[in-house]
Design a protein around this motif. Sequence first.
Motif, PDB file in Angstrom:
ATOM      1  N   GLN A 181       0.811  -1.222   0.000  1.00  0.00           N
ATOM      2  CA  GLN A 181       0.000   0.000   0.000  1.00  0.00           C
ATOM      3  C   GLN A 181       0.849   1.279   0.000  1.00  0.00           C
ATOM      4  OE1 GLN A 181      -2.487  -0.437   3.458  1.00  0.00           O
ATOM      5  NE2 GLN A 181      -3.879  -1.869   2.451  1.00  0.00           N
ATOM      6  N   TRP A 207       0.790   3.590  -3.343  1.00  0.00           N
ATOM      7  CA  TRP A 207      -0.436   4.371  -3.501  1.00  0.00           C
ATOM      8  C   TRP A 207      -0.509   5.494  -2.462  1.00  0.00           C
ATOM      9  CZ3 TRP A 207      -3.299   5.510  -7.248  1.00  0.00           C
ATOM     10  CH2 TRP A 207      -4.513   6.170  -7.031  1.00  0.00           C
ATOM     11  N   THR A 253      -1.012   9.576  -3.318  1.00  0.00           N
ATOM     12  CA  THR A 253      -2.056  10.456  -2.780  1.00  0.00           C
ATOM     13  C   THR A 253      -1.455  11.567  -1.924  1.00  0.00           C
ATOM     14  OG1 THR A 253      -2.412   8.903  -0.942  1.00  0.00           O
ATOM     15  CG2 THR A 253      -3.877   8.702  -2.848  1.00  0.00           C
ATOM     16  N   LEU A 269      -5.769   6.281   2.081  1.00  0.00           N
ATOM     17  CA  LEU A 269      -6.098   5.121   1.245  1.00  0.00           C
ATOM     18  C   LEU A 269      -7.574   5.090   0.859  1.00  0.00           C
ATOM     19  CD1 LEU A 269      -4.060   2.441   3.236  1.00  0.00           C
ATOM     20  CD2 LEU A 269      -3.334   3.723   1.207  1.00  0.00           C
ATOM     21  N   SER A 270      -8.292   6.173   1.193  1.00  0.00           N
ATOM     22  CA  SER A 270      -9.735   6.204   0.941  1.00  0.00           C
ATOM     23  C   SER A 270     -10.100   7.027  -0.288  1.00  0.00           C
ATOM     24  CB  SER A 270     -10.470   6.781   2.165  1.00  0.00           C
ATOM     25  OG  SER A 270     -10.166   6.035   3.324  1.00  0.00           O
ATOM     26  N   VAL A 271      -9.105   7.633  -0.941  1.00  0.00           N
ATOM     27  CA  VAL A 271      -9.370   8.492  -2.103  1.00  0.00           C
ATOM     28  C   VAL A 271      -8.453   8.081  -3.255  1.00  0.00           C
ATOM     29  CG1 VAL A 271     -10.135  10.497  -0.781  1.00  0.00           C
ATOM     30  CG2 VAL A 271      -7.693  10.180  -1.207  1.00  0.00           C
ATOM     31  N   ASN A 272      -8.873   8.454  -4.473  1.00  0.00           N
ATOM     32  CA  ASN A 272      -7.972   8.292  -5.611  1.00  0.00           C
ATOM     33  C   ASN A 272      -7.103   9.542  -5.725  1.00  0.00           C
ATOM     34  OD1 ASN A 272      -9.546  10.299  -6.788  1.00  0.00           O
ATOM     35  ND2 ASN A 272     -10.665   8.885  -8.110  1.00  0.00           N
ATOM     36  N   GLN A 273      -6.309   9.632  -6.763  1.00  0.00           N
ATOM     37  CA  GLN A 273      -5.373  10.748  -6.858  1.00  0.00           C
ATOM     38  C   GLN A 273      -6.083  12.097  -6.954  1.00  0.00           C
ATOM     39  OE1 GLN A 273      -5.962   8.455  -9.112  1.00  0.00           O
ATOM     40  NE2 GLN A 273      -5.445   9.059 -11.213  1.00  0.00           N
ATOM     41  N   TRP A 274      -7.243  12.121  -7.606  1.00  0.00           N
ATOM     42  CA  TRP A 274      -7.959  13.390  -7.769  1.00  0.00           C
ATOM     43  C   TRP A 274      -8.678  13.775  -6.482  1.00  0.00           C
ATOM     44  CZ3 TRP A 274      -5.534  15.147 -11.530  1.00  0.00           C
ATOM     45  CH2 TRP A 274      -5.182  14.347 -12.623  1.00  0.00           C
ATOM     46  N   GLY A 275      -9.163  12.786  -5.772  1.00  0.00           N
ATOM     47  CA  GLY A 275      -9.729  13.073  -4.460  1.00  0.00           C
ATOM     48  C   GLY A 275      -8.675  13.617  -3.517  1.00  0.00           C
ATOM     49  N   ALA A 276      -7.456  13.064  -3.602  1.00  0.00           N
ATOM     50  CA  ALA A 276      -6.354  13.563  -2.781  1.00  0.00           C
ATOM     51  C   ALA A 276      -6.027  15.004  -3.131  1.00  0.00           C
ATOM     52  CB  ALA A 276      -5.129  12.681  -2.977  1.00  0.00           C
TER      53      ALA A 276
END
Length: 219
Positions: A74, A77, A81, A125-132
């Motif tokens: 992990q 990833w 993020t 670990l709860s978002v994708n790159q755009w959410g980050a």
Amino acid sequence: FSYLEGVIDPGGSMLVHMCAAYFGLGVAIAIREKRAFHEPMYTTTHSVTFVWLASMLLWILCPSFVTALLPADQVTWGMITCYMAGLGSIITTYLVCQIVQKKVNPLIYTYAMLAGPVAIGSPLLSVNQWGALVVGLIAGTVSALSFIYLQPWLCKRIGALDVMGVHNLHGMGGWVGALSVVVITGTITNAVAAVSTVVITLIGGLIAGVIIRATRGKM
């Protein structure tokens, strides 16, 4: 947080940043050295240059901090993020400084640019790159506005000077991270954990501050 099932904080937005900020704030409130308000906070090109250097190094190294306790599969990833959140806070900190103060204040920018990596600790670990990136954009905005508007009000209210603006970066960034998980998951567990963190560490800081004040001798 073992007493709260479902707390999400793999990168330590609460357990590292909020704990440090509110413990320190508790100590400052207990010590409450009024003379600090009247001491000029001088800066020089030399000192600000070192702040820039330190902030850049922290920005680069932050992914290694927030992923330190993650399983090996992990880590990559988590680093992605974290960097995306850091990019977000760099952008909005710059924009807030330009819009509100009509200039880039280096003593705000060098701190608030780190708000993204602080905030991403909880939703790591709860978002994708755009959410980050969105988390970072929000964190940079909140932190920069806190330096500009909240800092004077908070110092006046608590009667203590947060010299380095620790609350505006680590405290507020921690809140953004904790509450972003509330939005993402639709549960309030992280909000309860954040409030618990503030209460426990503030009380701990106050106790430590009282001990320091009683034993430090004549200032």
